[in-house]
Write a protein that holds these residues in place. Structure first.
Motif, mmCIF file in Angstrom:
data_model
loop_
_atom_site.group_PDB
_atom_site.id
_atom_site.type_symbol
_atom_site.label_atom_id
_atom_site.label_comp_id
_atom_site.label_asym_id
_atom_site.label_seq_id
_atom_site.Cartn_x
_atom_site.Cartn_y
_atom_site.Cartn_z
ATOM 1 N N ASP A 173 0.848 -1.183 0.000
ATOM 2 C CA ASP A 173 0.000 0.000 0.000
ATOM 3 C C ASP A 173 0.891 1.243 0.000
ATOM 4 O OD1 ASP A 173 -1.514 2.229 0.758
ATOM 5 O OD2 ASP A 173 -2.984 0.975 1.769
ATOM 6 N N ASP A 202 -11.819 -0.183 -0.103
ATOM 7 C CA ASP A 202 -10.822 0.784 -0.556
ATOM 8 C C ASP A 202 -11.517 2.021 -1.127
ATOM 9 O OD1 ASP A 202 -8.923 2.235 -1.989
ATOM 10 O OD2 ASP A 202 -7.764 0.440 -2.481
ATOM 11 N N ALA A 254 -2.909 9.367 2.399
ATOM 12 C CA ALA A 254 -3.030 9.675 0.969
ATOM 13 C C ALA A 254 -1.713 9.429 0.252
ATOM 14 C CB ALA A 254 -3.449 11.124 0.793
ATOM 15 N N ARG A 268 -3.273 7.858 -15.874
ATOM 16 C CA ARG A 268 -2.830 6.579 -15.390
ATOM 17 C C ARG A 268 -2.051 5.863 -16.476
ATOM 18 N NH1 ARG A 268 -5.474 2.439 -14.525
ATOM 19 N NH2 ARG A 268 -7.552 3.314 -14.702
ATOM 20 N N GLY A 308 -10.282 4.669 -2.332
ATOM 21 C CA GLY A 308 -9.662 5.155 -3.565
ATOM 22 C C GLY A 308 -10.312 4.491 -4.784
ATOM 23 N N ALA A 323 -13.718 5.969 -5.342
ATOM 24 C CA ALA A 323 -13.668 7.291 -5.971
ATOM 25 C C ALA A 323 -13.524 7.160 -7.481
ATOM 26 C CB ALA A 323 -12.512 8.099 -5.392
ATOM 27 N N GLU A 324 -12.819 6.127 -7.925
ATOM 28 C CA GLU A 324 -12.578 5.987 -9.362
ATOM 29 C C GLU A 324 -13.710 5.307 -10.101
ATOM 30 O OE1 GLU A 324 -8.926 5.033 -10.909
ATOM 31 O OE2 GLU A 324 -7.920 6.559 -9.717
ATOM 32 N N VAL A 332 -2.319 3.857 -8.414
ATOM 33 C CA VAL A 332 -2.999 3.872 -7.112
ATOM 34 C C VAL A 332 -4.270 4.703 -7.226
ATOM 35 C CG1 VAL A 332 -2.818 4.481 -4.688
ATOM 36 C CG2 VAL A 332 -0.807 3.714 -5.935
ATOM 37 N N PRO A 333 -5.422 4.110 -6.944
ATOM 38 C CA PRO A 333 -6.645 4.905 -7.009
ATOM 39 C C PRO A 333 -6.604 5.985 -5.930
ATOM 40 C CG PRO A 333 -7.117 2.552 -6.748
ATOM 41 C CD PRO A 333 -5.670 2.744 -6.492
ATOM 42 N N ASP A 334 -6.877 7.210 -6.315
ATOM 43 C CA ASP A 334 -6.727 8.326 -5.384
ATOM 44 C C ASP A 334 -8.084 8.920 -5.060
ATOM 45 O OD1 ASP A 334 -5.873 10.369 -3.833
ATOM 46 O OD2 ASP A 334 -4.605 11.319 -5.353
ATOM 47 N N ILE A 335 -8.341 9.007 -3.770
ATOM 48 C CA ILE A 335 -9.614 9.532 -3.304
ATOM 49 C C ILE A 335 -9.729 11.036 -3.595
ATOM 50 C CG2 ILE A 335 -8.783 10.025 -0.982
ATOM 51 C CD1 ILE A 335 -11.416 8.991 0.048
ATOM 52 N N GLY A 381 0.211 4.381 -0.011
ATOM 53 C CA GLY A 381 -0.198 5.431 0.910
ATOM 54 C C GLY A 381 0.354 5.182 2.304
#
Lengths: 350, 362
Positions: free
Chosen positions: A228, B236, B282, A286, B238, B241-242, A272-275, A230
């Motif tokens: 991970d 997750d 983050a 990406r 993240g 969000a996607e 990495v999927p970012d919130i 993050g």
């Protein structure tokens, strides 16, 4: 200058706490099928070099099969490397005998990923932590129980629960027991192999904060392994990226996350999927990597990432790039075409 | 040096889909209860869950272990053992009532109307049968076609989910596939009968991040092509969000917050959602300290009274009259915005979030 203390550990003054030099770990496998001949070698770790200074945290990231867990087992000498040096305070422990290793085992501790299988279900917490104290000769004058209770309190567990069994605790609490066991030996360095990845998000943050407090208060150095990105960014001073048994980039955290130079690091970070997307951070481009990680039995010649790299040219197949500092950027990187990501070049020009 | 076009990586940017409001729901869950009687007592896994999902939309169900997210989704496919499970409420998929459906009707419903992708492709594929055999079995269960035609369909599906060389791969066994390829094969199997509802239970949790990105792209692409409704279960945020249009946050067997993704992740109204956001480090921006939720999730055998989250909630003292401990709040709109609901007694949660929670997010 070398000194030997009463525990039997030799220390070279001025040497880094931990130093790996071109360490290799090749495992033997049998060929496929009944009539298969010839032994094959899985090159799990193939020439990793790193240093950790006292009190420092080094993050190791990479995808499954990149050799990060094997590296953890080499540092803790649960494995004996095929080649290379593992120096603890300047002394090579790579091929040291089990008897000579004992004092080192005290100072280099390991925290495991799975809080379920890494605790003996038939032992109470008091026995689990107490055994660590006795094994390393760390039972203080006040008695074993008192120290066990102190340790439980340090990791945020109720000290009265020393006579309970692991199944009576939740996953997060079990991970705390594992941490108390590691702390019992008063280590100088802890190798944490995915210590929070089996935990729920809210519990994960609790354990991360605990590890961070321990690091600040006790000055313990960490080799922190996680997939991970993050979590690693949050915890580590420096970060090393591994791919197929090699280190491809290493550097200070901010430099690595903001201006990564190796194409693989860039692809990894961009995946990495970012919130932040929903909070108005513009969506990042990406990088889509094609294909899978090649087999470590028969890795590509030259640069191991070349089969999935969009920058690859002929030189990448013939010449293995060294991990070195480039004219720009603050990381060391193993790539013939290393450069900061395009956006950051633009940002600097403006 | 080659020219710039060759050196540029292949990149993708996901664009948010246009919202189509007021569409008819394809999946409608109403007051769903799922309980498992055990020797230690009754495990109340889901307690009165309600939501609706139209076609062409993705709903992410978010929650920690034991929140009831997987149990409620398995109920949609009628996967619980009748003898050991007590289910009440209603689940309507395309107008069909699933709760209480006979085993025979379930057989024709599963796969054709709704299908599921599981977390672990390793254990969800049968190791003794080829990938092709497993896909054709599923196809022939719903279509009266020859083996040859079914196999052609399997090859076609493998190609659509991005497996290179599908006509050769179709005769291989699961162990010959990598983790990401197995997940693709699972998706091909789930979609072979064109189901209008796809439930994906943590489909990328076991995968590496670069492979995860490939699978998320694939699910989004396929949803566009097939026009199905997708329920995406994950922890997750993240990923949520996607990929998601809407989010349902679950805690202790119930929904605590529901609404469009940019609202729930951008300005959530429930203290549990706040706690989740404050727990996640983050990958961009300035790293800040984490503020984890104290304590651990409740036992499903002994749920707290009133609001299930109250023992861990730092805002419970703001609510007068001991309400949090005694009265379970309803899932209703709490602010002027009617498009979102949350289950919490706290007054003016939007202001509390702006002034107290937002400044300390990591």
């Amino acid at each position: 200058m070398t000194t030997t203390d009463k525990s039997g550990i030799k220390r070279v003054a001025g040497a880094p706490l931990l130093e790996l030099n071109d360490v290799k770990m090749h495992f033997r496998t049998k060929g496929e099928g009944l009539l298969a001949r010839g032994t094959k070698w899985v090159q799990a770790v193939d020439g990793v070099s790193l240093t950790v200074q006292p009190g420092e945290t080094l993050g190791l990231v990479g995808e499954s099969g990149c050799g990060k867990s094997t590296t953890a087992r080499l540092i803790t000498r649960l494995l004996e490397p095929t080649a290379g040096e593992i120096k603890y305070e300047g002394v090579d422990i790579a091929h040291m005998s089990e008897r000579k290793l004992r004092p080192y085992r005290r100072e280099i501790q390991l925290i495991f990923q799975d809080p379920y299988s890494s605790l003996n279900p038939r032992h109470t917490v008091g026995t689990i932590v107490g055994t660590a104290l006795r094994t390393h000769g760390m039972v203080p004058k006040g008695g074993e129980l008192k120290r066990v209770q102190e340790l439980l309190e340090v990791v945020g567990l109720n000290p009265e629960h020393y006579n309970r069994y692991p199944h009576e605790f939740s996953g997060g609490q079990r991970q705390r027991i594992g941490i108390a066991r590691a702390l019992a030996a008063r280590p100088k360095i802890i190798v944490a192999d995915e210590p929070v990845s089996a935990l729920d998000v809210s519990i994960q943050a609790q354990v991360m904060n605990l590890l961070e407090n321990l690091r600040k208060e006790l000055g313990i150095a960490f080799v922190f392994i996680a997939h991970d990105l993050g979590v690693v960014r949050h915890f580590c001073d420096r970060v090393a990226v591994m791919y197929l048994g090699r280190m491809v980039e290493e550097g200070p955290r901010d430099a690595l996350y903001e201006t990564p130079q190796h194409p693989y690091t860039q692809a990894l970070l961009s995946a990495v999927p970012d919130i932040g997307v929903v909070r108005g951070v513009p969506p990042k481009h990406r990088i889509r990597l094609v294909g899978d990680v090649p087999s470590p039995v028969d890795p590509p010649s030259g640069c191991r990432f070349r089969t999935r790299c969009w920058k690859a040219e002929e030189i990448c197949a013939t010449s293995d790039p060294a991990l070195e500092r480039k004219p720009v950027g603050d990381t060391v990187v193993a790539c013939h075409f290393a450069e900061p990501p395009v956006e950051s070049i633009v940002a600097e020009a403006v | 040096m080659t020219d710039q076009t060759v050196r540029a990586p292949q990149t993708v940017t996901r664009t948010p889909r246009a919202r189509a409001e007021g569409e008819e729901a394809y999946l409608e869950v109403t007051d769903l209860h799922v309980q498992f009687p055990t020797a230690d007592g009754k495990v109340q896994a889901v307690q009165g869950l309600s939501y609706a999902l139209p076609l062409r939309r993705t709903l992410a169900i978010v929650g920690e272990s034991g929140s009831g997210k997987s149990v409620s989704s398995m109920a949609i496919l009628g996967l619980h053992d009748r003898k050991s499970t007590w289910i009440s409420g209603s689940i309507k998929v395309g107008g069909k009532e699933v709760v209480g459906m006979s085993e025979k009707d379930l057989m024709s419903y599963r796969g054709a109307d709704a299908a599921m992708i599981f977390q672990d492709p390793q254990s969800s594929l049968h190791p003794f049968f080829t990938i092709g055999a497993q896909i054709t079995e599923s196809y022939r269960a719903h279509h009266n076609v020859s083996k040859r035609a079914a196999k052609a369909r399997a090859v076609d599906m493998l190609g659509r989910v991005g497996i290179p060389n599908p006509s050769r791969r179709v005769d291989q066994y699961p162990h010959e596939f990598s983790g990401g390829m197995r997940q693709r094969a699972m998706i091909a199997m789930a979609l072979v009968n064109d189901p209008k509802l796809l439930i994906a239970d943590e489909p990328t949790t076991a995968l590496d991040v670069t492979v995860q990105a490939q699978i998320l792209d694939l699910i989004a692409d396929l949803q566009r092509d097939f026009g199905s409704a997708v329920v995406f279960i994950t922890h997750d945020l993240g990923v949520v969000a996607e990929i998601a249009d809407d989010i349902l946050v679950m805690y202790g067997g119930n929904a605590v917050e529901h609404g469009p993704v940019e609202k729930i992740l951008g300005s959530p109204l429930h203290p549990y959602s706040w706690g989740l956001l404050e727990s996640i480090p983050a990958v961009s921006g300035t790293p800040g300290p984490l503020h984890p939720i104290p304590g651990s999730p409740p036992s499903l055998l002994a749920m707290p009274s009133g609001c299930a989250f109250h023992p861990r909630c730092e805002f419970r003292d703001r609510v007068g009259g001991d309400l949090c401990r005694t009265l379970k709040p309803e899932l209703i709109p709490r602010t002027a915005d009617q498009g979102r609901t949350s289950r919490c007694h706290l007054k003016e949660p939007d202001k509390v979030f702006e002034t107290e929670v937002l400044p300390r997010l990591p």
